[in-house]
Structures are given as structure tokens and as C-alpha cells.
Design a protein around this motif. Structure first.
Motif, short mmCIF file in Angstrom:
data_model
loop_
_atom_site.label_atom_id
_atom_site.label_comp_id
_atom_site.label_asym_id
_atom_site.label_seq_id
_atom_site.Cartn_x
_atom_site.Cartn_y
_atom_site.Cartn_z
N PRO A 1 5.05 14.33 -3.21
CA PRO A 1 4.61 13.37 -2.18
C PRO A 1 5.61 12.23 -2.05
O PRO A 1 6.04 11.65 -3.05
CB PRO A 1 3.27 12.86 -2.69
N PHE A 2 5.98 11.92 -0.83
CA PHE A 2 6.99 10.88 -0.62
C PHE A 2 6.49 9.52 -1.05
O PHE A 2 7.22 8.72 -1.60
CB PHE A 2 7.42 10.85 0.85
N TYR A 3 5.24 9.24 -0.80
CA TYR A 3 4.69 7.93 -1.15
C TYR A 3 4.57 7.74 -2.66
O TYR A 3 4.41 6.64 -3.13
CB TYR A 3 3.32 7.73 -0.50
N GLY A 4 4.63 8.82 -3.43
CA GLY A 4 4.53 8.73 -4.87
C GLY A 4 5.87 8.64 -5.57
O GLY A 4 5.92 8.54 -6.80
N ARG A 5 6.95 8.68 -4.82
CA ARG A 5 8.27 8.59 -5.43
C ARG A 5 8.53 7.18 -5.93
O ARG A 5 8.04 6.20 -5.39
CB ARG A 5 9.35 8.97 -4.41
N TYR A 6 9.35 7.12 -6.93
CA TYR A 6 9.73 5.83 -7.50
C TYR A 6 10.57 5.07 -6.49
O TYR A 6 11.51 5.63 -5.92
CB TYR A 6 10.51 6.09 -8.79
N PHE A 7 10.27 3.84 -6.23
CA PHE A 7 10.97 3.00 -5.25
C PHE A 7 10.94 3.58 -3.84
O PHE A 7 11.91 3.51 -3.11
CB PHE A 7 12.42 2.75 -5.65
N ALA A 8 9.84 4.18 -3.45
CA ALA A 8 9.76 4.76 -2.10
C ALA A 8 9.76 3.68 -1.03
O ALA A 8 10.30 3.89 0.04
CB ALA A 8 8.53 5.64 -1.97
N ASP A 9 9.16 2.53 -1.26
CA ASP A 9 9.12 1.41 -0.32
C ASP A 9 8.53 1.77 1.04
O ASP A 9 8.74 1.06 2.01
CB ASP A 9 10.51 0.81 -0.11
N THR A 10 7.80 2.85 1.10
CA THR A 10 7.21 3.26 2.37
C THR A 10 6.18 2.25 2.85
O THR A 10 6.11 1.94 4.03
CB THR A 10 6.54 4.64 2.23
N TYR A 11 5.40 1.72 1.93
CA TYR A 11 4.32 0.82 2.29
C TYR A 11 4.65 -0.63 2.02
O TYR A 11 3.75 -1.47 1.97
CB TYR A 11 3.04 1.22 1.56
N TYR A 12 5.91 -0.94 1.83
CA TYR A 12 6.32 -2.33 1.64
C TYR A 12 6.51 -2.93 3.03
O TYR A 12 7.56 -2.77 3.67
CB TYR A 12 7.59 -2.40 0.80
N LEU A 13 5.50 -3.61 3.51
CA LEU A 13 5.45 -4.05 4.91
C LEU A 13 6.58 -5.00 5.32
O LEU A 13 6.97 -4.96 6.49
CB LEU A 13 4.09 -4.65 5.22
N PRO A 14 7.13 -5.86 4.45
CA PRO A 14 8.26 -6.68 4.90
C PRO A 14 9.49 -5.87 5.34
O PRO A 14 10.32 -6.38 6.08
CB PRO A 14 8.59 -7.55 3.69
N LEU A 15 9.60 -4.62 4.92
CA LEU A 15 10.73 -3.79 5.35
C LEU A 15 10.47 -3.09 6.69
O LEU A 15 11.42 -2.62 7.32
CB LEU A 15 11.07 -2.73 4.29
N TRP A 16 9.24 -3.00 7.12
CA TRP A 16 8.92 -2.27 8.33
C TRP A 16 9.66 -2.79 9.58
O TRP A 16 10.11 -1.98 10.39
CB TRP A 16 7.43 -2.23 8.56
N PRO A 17 9.79 -4.10 9.79
CA PRO A 17 10.57 -4.53 10.96
C PRO A 17 12.01 -4.01 10.93
O PRO A 17 12.56 -3.63 11.97
CB PRO A 17 10.54 -6.06 10.89
N PHE A 18 12.60 -3.95 9.75
CA PHE A 18 13.97 -3.43 9.64
C PHE A 18 14.00 -1.93 9.90
O PHE A 18 14.94 -1.43 10.50
CB PHE A 18 14.55 -3.76 8.26
N TYR A 19 12.98 -1.22 9.44
CA TYR A 19 12.89 0.21 9.72
C TYR A 19 12.80 0.46 11.23
O TYR A 19 13.38 1.41 11.74
CB TYR A 19 11.66 0.84 9.07
N LEU A 20 12.06 -0.39 11.91
CA LEU A 20 11.81 -0.16 13.32
C LEU A 20 12.94 -0.61 14.24
O LEU A 20 13.12 -0.06 15.32
CB LEU A 20 10.49 -0.84 13.73
N ILE A 21 13.74 -1.61 13.82
CA ILE A 21 14.78 -2.12 14.72
C ILE A 21 16.15 -1.49 14.46
O ILE A 21 17.05 -1.67 15.27
CB ILE A 21 14.92 -3.65 14.62
N THR A 22 16.31 -0.76 13.38
CA THR A 22 17.62 -0.22 13.07
C THR A 22 18.03 0.87 14.05
O THR A 22 17.20 1.60 14.58
CB THR A 22 17.68 0.32 11.63
N SER A 23 19.32 0.94 14.31
CA SER A 23 19.87 1.98 15.17
C SER A 23 20.35 3.12 14.27
O SER A 23 21.34 2.98 13.56
CB SER A 23 21.03 1.43 15.99
N LEU A 24 19.66 4.23 14.31
CA LEU A 24 19.99 5.35 13.43
C LEU A 24 21.19 6.15 13.91
O LEU A 24 21.64 7.04 13.20
CB LEU A 24 18.77 6.25 13.27
N HIS A 25 21.70 5.82 15.08
CA HIS A 25 22.89 6.51 15.59
C HIS A 25 24.17 5.94 14.99
O HIS A 25 25.20 6.60 15.00
CB HIS A 25 22.94 6.43 17.12
N ASN A 26 24.11 4.72 14.50
CA ASN A 26 25.26 4.07 13.89
C ASN A 26 24.91 3.78 12.42
O ASN A 26 24.22 2.82 12.12
CB ASN A 26 25.58 2.77 14.63
#
Length: 120
Positions: free
Chosen positions: A68-93
Motif C-alpha cells: 500500500p502506498f499510504y503505508g510506505r515510510y515517508f510516503a507524505d501522501t496525507y501531509y496536507l501542507p505539501l498538497w498545494p505543491f503537488y497540485l501546482i507543479t508542472s510535471l512536464h518540466n
């Protein structure tokens, strides 16, 4: 008194920035490139999933999704302060993504910690 506190805060933020100069200039990575080699691919996977409207529960790239991805060590999936960075990043660059997903959030955390320790 206020001027002295402001100068101390500016000094702390400058010290944190000096710590990040080698990584920002591209001379060397943070923590011997652990951030780039271990965390960055995982952050890109989470960013791609969230930008597609999917909350990643399984990582199909690791043992065909056996862990399970959410059970990985340092997954940071549910660390909400990172979510804005996840959403605004350009994955093409990917160079810009490294700045958006790794350097900027980590710098903000270090600077916030320095200012918070001074204030408290």
C-alpha cells in the motif's frame, strides 16, 4: 527591540538560504541526493495522481502494487501542507518540478522552523 528582532529573523532566514545554495545552484543535491533519488520520484507519482483526481492508495511501480502506498515510510501522501505543491507543479518540466516539490517546500519548512524557534 523590534529592529533587533527583525534583524535576527532576517539573519536566520539568510542562514537557511545559505544551507540551500549548493542545491539551488545545482552544485550538489540535498542530503547526498537522497531527496532527488528517493523522494522526488515518489512526489512526482503523488503529484501526477492528485492532478488526475486520484488519491494514490497503491503504487503500481513497486512490486506491481503489492505494498500500500499510504503505508510506505515517508510516503507524505496525507501531509496536507505539501498538497498545494503537488497540485501546482508542472510535471512536464522535471527541473521545475524538483524546485516545486523538493526545494521550495523544504526551504519553507526550514525557514519556518528557524523563525518559530526564535519566536517561541
Amino acid at each position: 527591540m523590534v529592529r533587533g528582532n527583525a534583524l535576527a529573523l532576517i539573519f536566520l532566514v539568510c542562514c537557511v538560504t545559505a544551507l540551500f545554495v549548493p542545491a539551488m545552484a545545482g552544485w550538489q543535491g540535498l542530503f547526498h541526493d537522497d531527496q532527488a533519488m528517493e523522494e522526488f520520484p515518489r512526489y512526482v507519482f503523488v503529484a501526477r495522481s492528485l492532478q488526475n483526481g486520484v488519491l494514490p492508495l497503491w503504487d503500481p511501480h513497486t512490486w506491481c502494487g503489492a505494498i500500500p502506498f499510504y503505508g510506505r515510510y515517508f510516503a507524505d501522501t496525507y501531509y496536507l501542507p505539501l498538497w498545494p505543491f503537488y497540485l501546482i507543479t508542472s510535471l512536464h518540466n522535471l527541473d521545475l518540478s524538483y524546485w516545486t516539490l523538493i526545494l521550495l517546500p523544504l526551504w519553507l519548512h526550514y525557514a519556518g522552523a528557524a523563525v518559530g524557534m526564535f519566536v517561541l
